[in-house]
Design a protein around this motif. Structure first.
Motif: not given
Ligand SMILES: [Zn+2]
Ligand SMILES: [Zn+2]
Length: 120
Positions: A37-41
């Motif tokens: 989630r923290a790296h949702c693209p």
């Protein structure tokens, strides 16, 4: 051309908060849902992360509830990516398998820690 990176199976263990991908070559990657989630693209999240870095304002970061790290649904996008639906209704994130494989958090793939999924 490299053979496209493809998963053999994907398991989302919601209780443990992880998504486990077993790749066609037998390698196994275990991603924490919070990390995904923290790296949702998606474009919106990337923009928000850029602004948060620029603003460097801690109040801004705590003003809204943290994004959900619970996956309620997952579906394949063609044969190159997976789309995750989060508990707060966010569905814009499409995670390409090639990027996931490169960001595999195991020490064999990334001895110095997993790189960001998408370079913002
Ligand atoms: Zn997003
Ligand atoms: Zn790995």
């Amino acid at each position: 051309m490299m053979t496209p990176t493809r998963p053999q199976s994907i398991t989302i263990e919601r209780a443990a908060g992880v998504m486990i991908i077993t790749w066609l070559d037998g390698h196994r990657s275990e991603f924490s849902l919070a990390w995904l989630r923290a790296h949702c693209p998606c474009a919106t999240c990337r923009e928000e992360r850029r602004e948060a870095v620029l603003a460097a304002d801690p109040l801004r970061l705590t003003a809204s509830p943290p994004p959900s790290t619970e996956v309620v649904d997952a579906e394949f996008v063609g044969n190159y990516a997976i789309r995750l639906t989060w508990g707060d209704g966010h569905i814009a994130g499409i995670y390409p398998f090639s990027a996931l494989r490169m960001s595999c958090p195991c020490v064999q793939c990334n001895p110095d820690g997993a790189p960001p999924l998408i370079v913002d």
